[in-house]
Write an enzyme that holds these catalytic residues in place. Structure first.
Site, PDB file in Angstrom:
ATOM      1  N   ILE A 297       0.844  -1.202   0.000  1.00  0.00           N
ATOM      2  CA  ILE A 297       0.000   0.000   0.000  1.00  0.00           C
ATOM      3  C   ILE A 297       0.875   1.247   0.000  1.00  0.00           C
ATOM      4  CG2 ILE A 297      -1.810   1.278   1.229  1.00  0.00           C
ATOM      5  CD1 ILE A 297      -2.832  -1.457   2.281  1.00  0.00           C
TER       6      ILE A 297
ATOM      7  N   HIS B 204     -13.231   4.293   8.439  1.00  0.00           N
ATOM      8  CA  HIS B 204     -12.495   3.057   8.112  1.00  0.00           C
ATOM      9  C   HIS B 204     -13.048   2.416   6.827  1.00  0.00           C
ATOM     10  CE1 HIS B 204      -9.911  -0.301  10.092  1.00  0.00           C
ATOM     11  NE2 HIS B 204      -9.823  -0.344   8.769  1.00  0.00           N
TER      12      HIS B 204
ATOM     13  N   ARG C 296      -3.809   1.864  10.939  1.00  0.00           N
ATOM     14  CA  ARG C 296      -4.568   1.528  12.141  1.00  0.00           C
ATOM     15  C   ARG C 296      -4.525   2.711  13.084  1.00  0.00           C
ATOM     16  NH1 ARG C 296      -6.684  -1.858   9.683  1.00  0.00           N
ATOM     17  NH2 ARG C 296      -6.854  -4.093  10.092  1.00  0.00           N
TER      18      ARG C 296
ATOM     19  N   THR D 123      -4.192   5.734   7.082  1.00  0.00           N
ATOM     20  CA  THR D 123      -5.142   4.739   6.560  1.00  0.00           C
ATOM     21  C   THR D 123      -4.734   3.352   7.042  1.00  0.00           C
ATOM     22  OG1 THR D 123      -3.837   4.617   4.525  1.00  0.00           O
ATOM     23  CG2 THR D 123      -5.798   6.020   4.466  1.00  0.00           C
TER      24      THR D 123
ATOM     25  N   GLU E  11     -12.144   3.702  17.874  1.00  0.00           N
ATOM     26  CA  GLU E  11     -12.895   3.530  16.650  1.00  0.00           C
ATOM     27  C   GLU E  11     -14.128   2.700  16.982  1.00  0.00           C
ATOM     28  OE1 GLU E  11     -11.682   1.320  12.684  1.00  0.00           O
ATOM     29  OE2 GLU E  11     -10.302   2.982  13.093  1.00  0.00           O
TER      30      GLU E  11
END
Ligand code: GLV
Length: 324
Positions: free
Chosen positions: A160, A286, A238, A236, A267
């Protein structure tokens, strides 16, 4: 009488996502309005469950595993696996699979979308229009930050991170990166630097590390204070990689230009959380992998892991460090 293995699904998936799993297993699914690994229909069949298709919302620890004495495979519909106690799975000989690779582009797209939203103050612009406050075009109003010529620091140059690096270069950014484990040569994607150089030089820092004991709260008060004045933090990965209280503090004193977050700690973020009252903060719930194509591909990999594990074959996408 059925001889198909029982597979528990902790959050319902669209029917066409499950492929062969639907025929190969006897599926027991948590209800859409009460998802979770300990949903009533799953608990009712727990003694028979051999495969578990879970999400990152399900904490899979020893106590949960003990409810499923016949469990042989845990397959998570996520690339991250910090919600699974791998030692507890290893101790019980339970294979663990995840869904790497297929969510790379969707997550990298979202990182760029968040960065652009923050840099160009898009949520504020939308709010202005919705509230009927779109007045005269003014030369000095709504001014944001331009990406061309700025330095992006990527923390974690995995799949990523590299995909974000390629996108950022197309926007004219210079890209530097740190990586903890040796990977393929970054070629033109990014210049490898040490963490201190990255933190102090970057106009934007984007996080792409998994959550581990080493990365938990690695972005703490010291890290945030060493970032360039006016810099933007993008997360993006955790939420718990960042010390949220420290982030609130540096934003409140105006040291950072903004924060673009798809993941937070806690979260979900409560609507009255202090982060949401700070200017320059953009938060999404998320949704890094939330495209139909990507979620379907994730389900395909998760099902393949289950089918292999139930047949006693090695998982095609085992979690590193877990029995596959
Ligand atoms: C999403 O956060 C994932 O780990 O897949």
């Amino acid at each position: 009488m059925t001889t198909r293995p029982v597979v528990a699904i902790t959050d319902p998936l669209p029917e066409d996502f499950l492929g062969d799993l639907e025929h190969a297993a006897d599926l027991v699914c948590a209800p859409a309005d009460a998802p979770g690994v300990l949903a009533d229909p799953i608990v009712a069949r727990a003694a028979a469950v051999e495969g578990l298709l879970c999400t990152l919302e399900d904490r899979i620890d020893g106590a949960v595993l003990d409810r499923f004495p016949r469990l042989r495979v845990v397959s998570t519909l996520s690339v991250g696996f910090d919600h699974i106690d791998l030692a507890a799975c290893r101790a019980r000989g339970i294979a663990v699979g995840h869904t790497p690779g297929v969510l790379t582009d969707a997550t990298a797209d979202l990182a760029m979308a968040l960065l652009l939203a923050c840099a160009r103050r898009i949520p504020e612009g939308i709010e202005t229009v919705r509230r009927g406050r779109w007045g005269r075009w003014r030369p000095a109003r709504n001014l944001g930050i331009e990406l061309r010529g700025k330095t992006l620091g990527i923390v974690g140059l995995g799949k990523i991170g590299r995909a974000v690096a390629r996108r950022a270069r197309a926007f004219g950014m210079e890209v530097v990166a740190v990586r903890r484990t040796p990977g393929p040569d970054p070629a033109d994607d990014a210049r490898i630097v040490d963490l201190d150089t990255l933190v102090t030089r970057s106009h934007v820092v984007s996080l792409h590390v998994p959550l581990t004991a080493d990365t938990r709260r690695m972005v703490d008060a010291a890290f945030l204070s060493r970032m360039r004045p006016g810099a933007v933090l993008v997360n993006t990965a955790r939420g718990a990689v960042v010390d949220t209280n420290a982030l609130v503090e540096v934003l409140a004193r105006g040291h950072l230009g903004g924060a673009a977050l798809d993941v937070t700690d806690p979260e979900p973020l409560p609507p009255d959380h202090p982060l949401l009252r700070l200017p320059g903060v953009v938060v999404t719930p998320h949704v890094g992998s939330a495209t139909r194509t990507t979620r379907r591909n994730m389900a395909r990999l998760a099902a393949a892991n289950l089918l292999a594990g139930l047949a006693g074959r090695p998982l095609p996408h085992p979690v590193p460090g877990a029995p596959g």
